[in-house]
Design a protein around this motif. Sequence first.
Motif, PDB file in Angstrom:
ATOM      1  N   UNK A   1      -1.902  -5.710   6.663  1.00 36.24           N
ATOM      2  CA  UNK A   1      -0.924  -4.700   7.048  1.00 36.24           C
ATOM      3  C   UNK A   1       0.218  -4.662   6.039  1.00 36.24           C
ATOM      4  N   UNK A   2       0.739  -3.476   5.788  1.00 35.72           N
ATOM      5  CA  UNK A   2       2.057  -3.400   5.175  1.00 35.72           C
ATOM      6  C   UNK A   2       3.072  -3.784   6.262  1.00 35.72           C
ATOM      7  N   UNK A   3       4.290  -4.146   5.862  1.00 33.40           N
ATOM      8  CA  UNK A   3       5.296  -4.436   6.894  1.00 33.40           C
ATOM      9  C   UNK A   3       5.486  -3.273   7.866  1.00 33.40           C
TER      10      UNK A   3
ATOM     11  N   UNK B   1       4.222  -4.383  -0.119  1.00 33.00           N
ATOM     12  CA  UNK B   1       3.990  -3.648  -1.369  1.00 33.00           C
ATOM     13  C   UNK B   1       5.240  -3.713  -2.245  1.00 33.00           C
ATOM     14  N   UNK B   2       5.120  -4.411  -3.366  1.00 32.33           N
ATOM     15  CA  UNK B   2       6.226  -4.528  -4.321  1.00 32.33           C
ATOM     16  C   UNK B   2       5.639  -4.460  -5.716  1.00 32.33           C
ATOM     17  N   UNK B   3       6.506  -4.341  -6.709  1.00 36.29           N
ATOM     18  CA  UNK B   3       6.113  -4.347  -8.116  1.00 36.29           C
ATOM     19  C   UNK B   3       5.097  -5.468  -8.372  1.00 36.29           C
ATOM     20  N   UNK B   4       3.851  -5.122  -8.668  1.00 35.84           N
ATOM     21  CA  UNK B   4       2.841  -6.172  -8.842  1.00 35.84           C
ATOM     22  C   UNK B   4       3.178  -7.119 -10.002  1.00 35.84           C
TER      23      UNK B   4
ATOM     24  N   UNK C   1       6.544  -9.715  -7.818  1.00 36.28           N
ATOM     25  CA  UNK C   1       6.536  -9.485  -6.375  1.00 36.28           C
ATOM     26  C   UNK C   1       7.104 -10.655  -5.574  1.00 36.28           C
TER      27      UNK C   1
END
Lengths: 263, 263
Positions: free
Chosen positions: A105-107, A150-153, A156
């Motif tokens: 899940x995303x947050x 989901x953050x800057x890969x 992160x």
Amino acid sequence: MAGTNRSRGTEGAEQRGPAIILVEPQLGDNIGAAARAMLNCGLMDMRLVRPRDGWPNPRAEAMASGALVVLDQARVYQSTAEAVAELDLVLATTARERDVSRDVFTPRAAAERLHLHTAKGGKTGILFGPERAGLVNDDTILADAVINVPLNPGFSSLNLAQAVLLVGYEWYQAYAPQGAETTWGDAPPATVEQREYFFTRLEEEMDTAGFLFPPHLAPTIRRNIRAMFTRANLTDQEVRTMHGVLSALIKPRNRNADNDTSQ
Amino acid sequence: MAGTNRSRGTEGAEQRGPAIILVEPQLGDNIGAAARAMLNCGLMDMRLVRPRDGWPNPRAEAMASGALVVLDQARVYQSTAEAVAELDLVLATTARERDVSRDVFTPRAAAERLHLHTAKGGKTGILFGPERAGLVNDDTILADAVINVPLNPGFSSLNLAQAVLLVGYEWYQAYAPQGAETTWGDAPPATVEQREYFFTRLEEEMDTAGFLFPPHLAPTIRRNIRAMFTRANLTDQEVRTMHGVLSALIKPRNRNADNDTSQ
């Protein structure tokens, strides 16, 4: 900011929020900062699994200033399994697992899932691993699903309190009205009649000043100026202010006219 | 984690993101932590207005470890007006203003506004005030609108880096796919044929063991067991594993049967 009243801030707390389970947290500062992040998001149920430096922890209390109420209610467990035993939906914040098929899940999606579960009477919790190592497989396998932020890969990594904040923030947003609004300040919005009266007066003065020229462009000029003011969502006070501005601006012209007369 | 390669992490950065303008930041640690939060969210354009302890700041560099690239590119200004001069949409993170009518965005609504503006070729920025005092009116009046973060009204204070993180997080989420997915691990999902073959075999063995009894309940039992396994989104490897589990579990019975035969 210090916690002179240790229950300050709890009035906005939602008792049905997920438990936040910190597994083997190392630094007291991080536990304290996580407590602040929890209270920011109305979360009260902190659970600690084998905190490295024991419990209570003075560094955690120093950092939590203002959110001591969360630490005061925190419970300590010797195993992750004990910490989540009575819950019926557990999510784990962890890096993507390579070797096992999992619901991720995303947050934001996690927040929705948590709310739906709570609405049915379920008890939920979210696992957070130790500062550097993260959760081990024996912990994540207790969880129903995994949360990935989901953050800057390329960059992160979050600290513990930031991870708690983002997940808690999304949980809180599910309650919070989203969007844009215009605050009224101390004054209500102007009525259409109030602003139309101002526009009419402004247009008369512009016409007197020769600004509505050439005549075939006057309707366009009028429309553009109305659009600009209308877009600003004027308050009744602001319309009164603009009347004053207009009166002040035309005064020199009237004064000059007076001067011309006196010459 | 140290910044041996100072440009590490920038490959995921979005150059068109809003500038993050820190007005009179006090502690170097907070500037460094804000740089990390920015890079987490793919934001690269840091602007500092009158940083209290001058610039560059060793404490900021120590805290930013891994996000030095953001500090390296940071620009310092003597006034907020200079820092935002070439931007055409500026949002200010600030507490609600009482005395003025303003557009107020949640971080999520702000993210949408920023993306729409950028898509039209505009240049955007977000103002963050000093650690305790927040932005002064002379700064916020430069902004087109205000951002308020919906948080527990009883405890809504965030530190500077957390505020940057939440606003940046929402900006990044507008790009990120939201929702729940199931990772495949190393194995693809089982086909319907593969799982049906397993179910059929399992049902035969359950029937042999007398579990599908009484007969009028057998269809319901079959359906419930299928639903349970199907809900788990089995991979082909997991179906093979379950075949092995099934074979292992029925072995004693076969062995006992053998034993019975041998008696």
